[in-house]
Write a protein that holds these residues in place. Structure first.
Motif, short mmCIF file in Angstrom:
data_model
loop_
_atom_site.label_atom_id
_atom_site.label_comp_id
_atom_site.label_asym_id
_atom_site.label_seq_id
_atom_site.Cartn_x
_atom_site.Cartn_y
_atom_site.Cartn_z
N ILE A 14 6.90 -9.87 -3.00
CA ILE A 14 5.61 -10.57 -2.89
C ILE A 14 5.54 -11.38 -1.60
O ILE A 14 4.55 -11.31 -0.86
CB ILE A 14 5.36 -11.47 -4.12
N GLU A 15 6.57 -12.15 -1.32
CA GLU A 15 6.55 -12.99 -0.12
C GLU A 15 6.66 -12.16 1.15
O GLU A 15 6.11 -12.52 2.19
CB GLU A 15 7.62 -14.07 -0.18
N GLY A 16 7.34 -11.02 1.10
CA GLY A 16 7.37 -10.10 2.23
C GLY A 16 5.99 -9.55 2.53
O GLY A 16 5.60 -9.36 3.68
N ARG A 17 5.21 -9.31 1.48
CA ARG A 17 3.83 -8.85 1.66
C ARG A 17 2.97 -9.93 2.31
O ARG A 17 2.05 -9.62 3.06
CB ARG A 17 3.23 -8.44 0.31
N ASP A 46 12.98 -1.72 2.66
CA ASP A 46 14.03 -0.72 2.49
C ASP A 46 15.23 -1.45 1.89
O ASP A 46 15.86 -2.27 2.54
CB ASP A 46 14.37 -0.11 3.86
N PHE A 47 15.52 -1.12 0.64
CA PHE A 47 16.59 -1.83 -0.06
C PHE A 47 17.95 -1.63 0.62
O PHE A 47 18.74 -2.56 0.70
CB PHE A 47 16.66 -1.39 -1.52
N GLY A 48 18.21 -0.44 1.10
CA GLY A 48 19.48 -0.17 1.77
C GLY A 48 19.67 -1.05 3.00
O GLY A 48 20.75 -1.56 3.26
N LYS A 49 18.58 -1.26 3.75
CA LYS A 49 18.66 -2.11 4.94
C LYS A 49 18.84 -3.58 4.56
O LYS A 49 19.54 -4.31 5.25
CB LYS A 49 17.42 -1.92 5.81
N PRO A 72 6.19 -0.20 -11.87
CA PRO A 72 5.46 1.02 -12.25
C PRO A 72 6.43 2.21 -12.27
O PRO A 72 7.48 2.18 -11.63
CB PRO A 72 4.43 1.19 -11.14
N ALA A 73 6.07 3.24 -12.99
CA ALA A 73 6.95 4.40 -13.16
C ALA A 73 7.33 5.05 -11.84
O ALA A 73 8.40 5.62 -11.70
CB ALA A 73 6.28 5.42 -14.07
N ASN A 74 6.46 4.96 -10.82
CA ASN A 74 6.74 5.63 -9.54
C ASN A 74 7.45 4.72 -8.54
O ASN A 74 7.60 5.08 -7.38
CB ASN A 74 5.45 6.17 -8.93
N ASP A 75 7.92 3.55 -8.95
CA ASP A 75 8.59 2.61 -8.04
C ASP A 75 10.04 3.04 -7.85
O ASP A 75 10.82 3.05 -8.80
CB ASP A 75 8.52 1.20 -8.61
N SER A 76 10.42 3.38 -6.63
CA SER A 76 11.76 3.92 -6.36
C SER A 76 12.79 2.85 -6.00
O SER A 76 13.97 3.15 -5.91
CB SER A 76 11.68 4.94 -5.22
N HIS A 176 13.23 -4.69 10.73
CA HIS A 176 14.38 -3.93 10.26
C HIS A 176 14.24 -3.59 8.77
O HIS A 176 14.57 -2.48 8.35
CB HIS A 176 15.67 -4.72 10.51
N LEU A 177 13.74 -4.53 7.98
CA LEU A 177 13.65 -4.35 6.53
C LEU A 177 12.46 -3.51 6.09
O LEU A 177 12.48 -2.92 5.01
CB LEU A 177 13.57 -5.70 5.83
N THR A 178 11.41 -3.48 6.92
CA THR A 178 10.18 -2.81 6.52
C THR A 178 10.41 -1.32 6.32
O THR A 178 10.98 -0.65 7.18
CB THR A 178 9.08 -3.05 7.57
N MET A 179 9.97 -0.84 5.17
CA MET A 179 10.11 0.57 4.83
C MET A 179 9.18 1.36 5.73
O MET A 179 7.99 1.05 5.84
CB MET A 179 9.74 0.81 3.37
#
Length: 187
Positions: A14-17, A46-49, A72-76, A176-179
């Motif tokens: 949320i705060e990243g948004r 990007d969770f890996g980053k 949501p079901a499509n959240d990876s 760097h973190l932004t998907m």
């Protein structure tokens, strides 16, 4: 040194948004974005980053856990977290669609781990800026277990940016973190 990592996914996202909204000119600053509830709905991280940024290759990981509301079901993001070795704790929202139990669950796990697994020289890494964690951080400090708080500058409580807490602002890592999302057909 062994790291014990706890991530409040909902607050991070949320705060990243909000940070993204400011960067895109949707709000003049983070305070305006918060007051007017302005966020960039297209932003994700990007969770890996994130993991790479907060968990150096040289560190042993004692536990890493990601907490948040049922996605949501499509959240990876949750599957990516599992692939990185994170435990995932998901909680349902209440009838008013408010997140419940996450801060308490993180605090409980941090304290349990501190008594059951951590030893001298270990460190807690908390990815959240919520002042609700101050009592837990103080308890850890009294037992000489240091805490590093990693979060967005605008959304981190002042007390979490001061000694004895080590603080790292995520803002400089935003790009760097932004998907990276590719438009349909653009690979």
């Amino acid at each position: 040194m062994t790291l014990y990592v706890y991530v409040d996914n909902s607050n991070l996202w949320i705060e990243g948004r909000r940070v993204s909204a400011v960067r895109k000119g949707m709000a003049a600053n983070a305070v305006e974005a918060m007051n007017r509830k302005i966020t960039d709905g297209s932003w994700s991280y990007d969770f890996g980053k994130l993991y790479e940024a907060i968990c150096p290759d040289t560190a042993m990981i004692g536990r890493s856990a990601l907490f948040g509301s049922r996605p949501p079901a499509n959240d990876s993001i949750w599957e990516l977290a599992r692939e990185e070795g994170f435990e995932v704790a998901v909680y349902d929202r209440n009838a008013a669609n408010k997140e419940k139990q996450v801060d308490t669950a993180i605090s409980t796990m941090m304290l349990e781990d501190s008594y059951e697994h951590m030893k001298e020289g270990d460190r807690v890494v908390l990815v959240s800026g919520d002042r609700d964690y101050l009592p837990v951080i103080e308890s850890l400090r009294r037992r000489e277990i240091p805490t590093t708080v990693v979060f967005w500058e605008h959304a981190t409580g002042r007390e979490l940016k001061q000694e004895p807490v080590d603080y790292i602002a995520l803002d400089s890592l935003f790009d760097h973190l932004t998907m990276n999302r590719h438009p349909a057909g653009d690979q």
